[in-house]
Design a protein around this motif. Structure first.
Motif, PDB file in Angstrom:
ATOM      1  N   TYR A  47       6.742   0.457  -2.790  1.00  0.00           N
ATOM      2  CA  TYR A  47       5.807  -0.171  -1.857  1.00  0.00           C
ATOM      3  C   TYR A  47       6.199   0.032  -0.406  1.00  0.00           C
ATOM      4  O   TYR A  47       5.427  -0.314   0.492  1.00  0.00           O
ATOM      5  N   GLN A  77      -2.059  -5.151   1.569  1.00  0.00           N
ATOM      6  CA  GLN A  77      -0.724  -4.594   1.755  1.00  0.00           C
ATOM      7  C   GLN A  77      -0.578  -4.004   3.159  1.00  0.00           C
ATOM      8  O   GLN A  77       0.440  -4.198   3.838  1.00  0.00           O
ATOM      9  N   PHE A 123       3.128  -7.323  -4.771  1.00  0.00           N
ATOM     10  CA  PHE A 123       2.323  -6.310  -4.088  1.00  0.00           C
ATOM     11  C   PHE A 123       1.329  -5.644  -5.044  1.00  0.00           C
ATOM     12  O   PHE A 123       0.277  -5.177  -4.614  1.00  0.00           O
TER      13      PHE A 123
END
Length: 672
Positions: A585, A568, A560
């Protein structure tokens, strides 16, 4: 040919002539604005005394005004006729004749060469009369003024000359003999006396772009700080306003764990702690801070050590009477050692320049190393105020009460940074037209503010202030991000159903894969999608189970950290369930649609996303899978939804049995 001088002479008078037989003329009325009777001057066209007017060559019209009459100067009319040289010469003879027959006629005449007392007396009388006559004419006044200036020049030159040895023993040096002040911005040299004059104190501050620049703390005026006070009590807490304060940086905030970029020192100017030698020392960096006025009860040990209140979350308070006083205080050996022991060494230490911002400024403070904490510690506190500012815009002016934004958490956050949180702020136009203020990475420059808006760090971390962030406010924020980032699915189920009806009516409007998109085959379609973000949680086992044939499993192998914010956001937006190892994340959950399920897996999971209040804001479901209970045997452990962690590993070093993995998928599918 030289130009002839032009002289004005009186030609007429508005004074009426005397009636025949009248003994004398009547004094005329004053002209408007003449200022009274102070300028009445006697005028005679004929002199009954020794002076024979016929001897004068000055040609003047007779005004029929008797000798005793007076006239008002403002009533005289003038003529622009040129006076010839003969007339000018006659005028000079007239002056000499007047002097010889003046009121000083009782003095012996000036014979030019006679000696004795009589001659001296004649000379004095002559010059006195000449001076008095000169004062009655413009030329005479001008001449006397030039003479006075010449005398003053001679006297001033004598005053600056070097004193003789026979004079007083005190020696007064000329200002030019001493070294000029290097701090002076403007040096003015006197016209005659050659004196060097330094600029006034207020001229030391250079103002540019609404910022005052001082090159020394001593040149800055003393300030009296105010605040903090809630900016808008009707909206709620979290946003505070300070007046006349300065900010410092904690240079040790990245040396110790947990690392944090959201710590600042606040210099508060007051005379309350003038007798406290540790007024400039902030409280310890270890203990959490409470409210500004409740710190003495919240941390009595620290308050007792430094002898003052500690501040508020994100701002460690330091007190002084002026910038110079704070600089002197922190440089003392005992205070510097105490700051180092508390991991509170501040920068700048040696202040040589000051930037004093005159316009209201917003302090953008967040932890740039953790996107999840940035979301909860800063944005959830600021959102209700942001909505109020956006709704207050009118006449092409936004409703934001500040003109600038400064952030010491991350340089260039609003201008060029690709940080996840900074990108979110940019996309939502978090601060309207306010410009980001660049800051110098200088250990000698102090930043001060007339008005400083401070969004309290961590005020809404647990969303325990109910009503501050409503579901409607958060939905407006999410819809704005969805539009700006071009996400395929809208946040609410009602909006998605409406889009589905449009696609049925207009099949050509249905979204398909394009050449510019790097999408997996499973990313497009109406089937349920479960996304795994971790190789440990691969989808191979799930795909082998027949009961999951109608579900698309996608494993995200790309890190990510190597994705853009838009990439994302798109991954989370297209998923119906997300299973990933515990980490920051998961903050991308704000891009997910309502009804999405979130699962975090790890040996120890402490998540802000899992707060039930937050799940209610986004309409999601959440649960976590953590370390198995050591008291259970391996047979029971295989049937339990948990992970097996290595003793020497960290929170992310774990494994999951196939039975536990199948149980996890069953729980996720049941919640869809």
């Amino acid at each position: 040919m030289s130009a002839q001088p032009v002289l004005l002479r009186r030609t007429t008078s508005n004074v009426p002539p005397s009636e025949p037989g009248a003994p004398s003329a009547v004094v005329p009325q004053q002209a408007p604005g003449s200022g009274g009777k102070a300028d009445f001057i006697p005028i005679a066209d004929e002199d009954p005394g020794d002076w024979d007017p016929s001897a004068s060559k000055h040609k003047r019209k007779i005004s029929d005004l008797p000798h005793e009459a007076e006239y008002n100067r403002a009533s005289v009319k003038t003529s622009l006729e040129l006076i010839s040289d003969e007339e000018e010469g006659g005028n000079m003879d007239d002056c000499a004749s007047h002097v010889s027959n003046s009121e000083f006629s009782d003095f012996p005449p000036f014979d030019g060469g006679s000696g004795g007392g009589g001659g001296s007396r004649g000379v004095g009388a002559y010059w006195i009369a000449a001076i008095r006559h000169s004062l009655s004419t413009s030329r005479g006044v001008a001449g006397l003024a030039l003479l006075a200036m010449a005398i003053a020049f001679v006297v001033s030159r004598s005053a600056v000359s070097s004193p003789s040895s026979s004079s007083s023993s005190m020696v007064i040096n000329s200002p030019l003999s001493s070294k000029p002040n290097p701090d002076s911005k403007d040096v003015t040299y006197g016209e005659f006396h050659e004196e060097t004059v330094g600029a006034p104190m207020e001229h030391y501050a250079i103002k540019y772009n609404n910022i005052l620049f001082y090159d020394s703390p001593d040149k800055m005026k003393r300030m009296l700080s105010k605040g903090p006070k809630l900016y808008d009590e009707t909206v709620g807490g979290g946003l505070h306003l300070f007046e006349d304060v300065c900010l410092t940086n904690n240079v040790e905030q990245l040396r110790y764990r947990p690392q944090d970029t959201a710590l600042r020192g606040l210099i508060y100017f007051t005379g309350e702690y003038d007798d406290n030698p540790r007024r400039c020392v902030p409280c310890s960096n270890v203990e959490p801070l409470g409210d500004w006025d409740a710190d003495e009860q919240h941390s009595p040990v620290e308050a007792g050590v430094v002898g003052h209140r500690c501040g508020m979350p994100g701002l460690h308070a330091m007190f002084a009477s002026s910038v110079g006083d704070w600089t002197d205080c922190i440089m003392e050996d005992g205070n510097a050692r105490l700051m180092e022991e508390r991991h509170q060494t501040q920068a700048p230490l040696n202040v040589t320049t000051i930037h004093f911002f005159q316009k209201p400024t917003f302090l953008l403070q967040f932890n740039a190393l953790d996107m999840e904490k940035s979301l909860f510690d800063m944005l959830l506190t600021y959102l209700p105020h942001w909505q109020t500012f956006m709704e207050g815009a009118e006449d092409n002016k936004d409703g934001f009460p500040f003109d600038g934004v400064i952030s010491h958490s991350l340089e260039g956050c609003l201008s060029h940074s690709h940080n996840w949180f900074c990108e979110v702020l940019h996309q939502m136009s978090a601060f309207g037209h306010a410009k980001e203020i660049p800051w110098e990475n200088d250990e000698n420059t102090l930043y001060c503010y007339t008005e400083l808006f401070y969004n309290q760090v961590g005020y809404q971390r647990d969303l325990d202030h109910e009503g501050l962030v409503t579901k409607e406010t958060f939905l407006e924020f999410r819809e704005l991000l969805f539009r700006k980032l071009g996400l395929p699915r809208r946040p609410t189920l009602e909006d998605r159903l409406a889009d589905a009806e449009v696609e049925k009516m207009y099949p050509e409007a249905k979204r398909t894969k394009t050449a510019d998109e790097d999408l997996d085959e499973a990313d497009v379609g109406d089937d349920t999608k479960i996304i795994f973000y971790d190789n440990k949680l691969g989808d191979n086992t799930a795909r082998g189970l027949e009961k999951y044939q109608n579900i698309k499993f996608v494993t995200v192998t790309q890190n990510f950290a190597d994705m853009t914010v838009a990439q994302q956001a798109k991954k989370f937006n297209e998923a119906d369930a997300i299973i990933m190892a515990h980490g920051k994340y998961m903050a991308n959950a704000i891009f997910s649609v309502d009804g999405t399920s979130f699962v975090e897996v790890g040996c120890k999971v402490e998540s802000l996303i899992g707060n039930p209040r937050f799940m209610d804001l986004i309409g999601g479901k959440y649960f976590s899978v953590q370390r198995c209970n050591k008291k259970k045997n391996m047979e029971d452990e295989s049937a339990t939804l948990c992970v097996i962690c290595k003793e020497e590993g960290g929170d992310m070093d774990f494994t999951m049995t196939p039975e536990a993995f199948e149980q996890l998928i069953d729980a996720v599918v049941a919640g869809l």
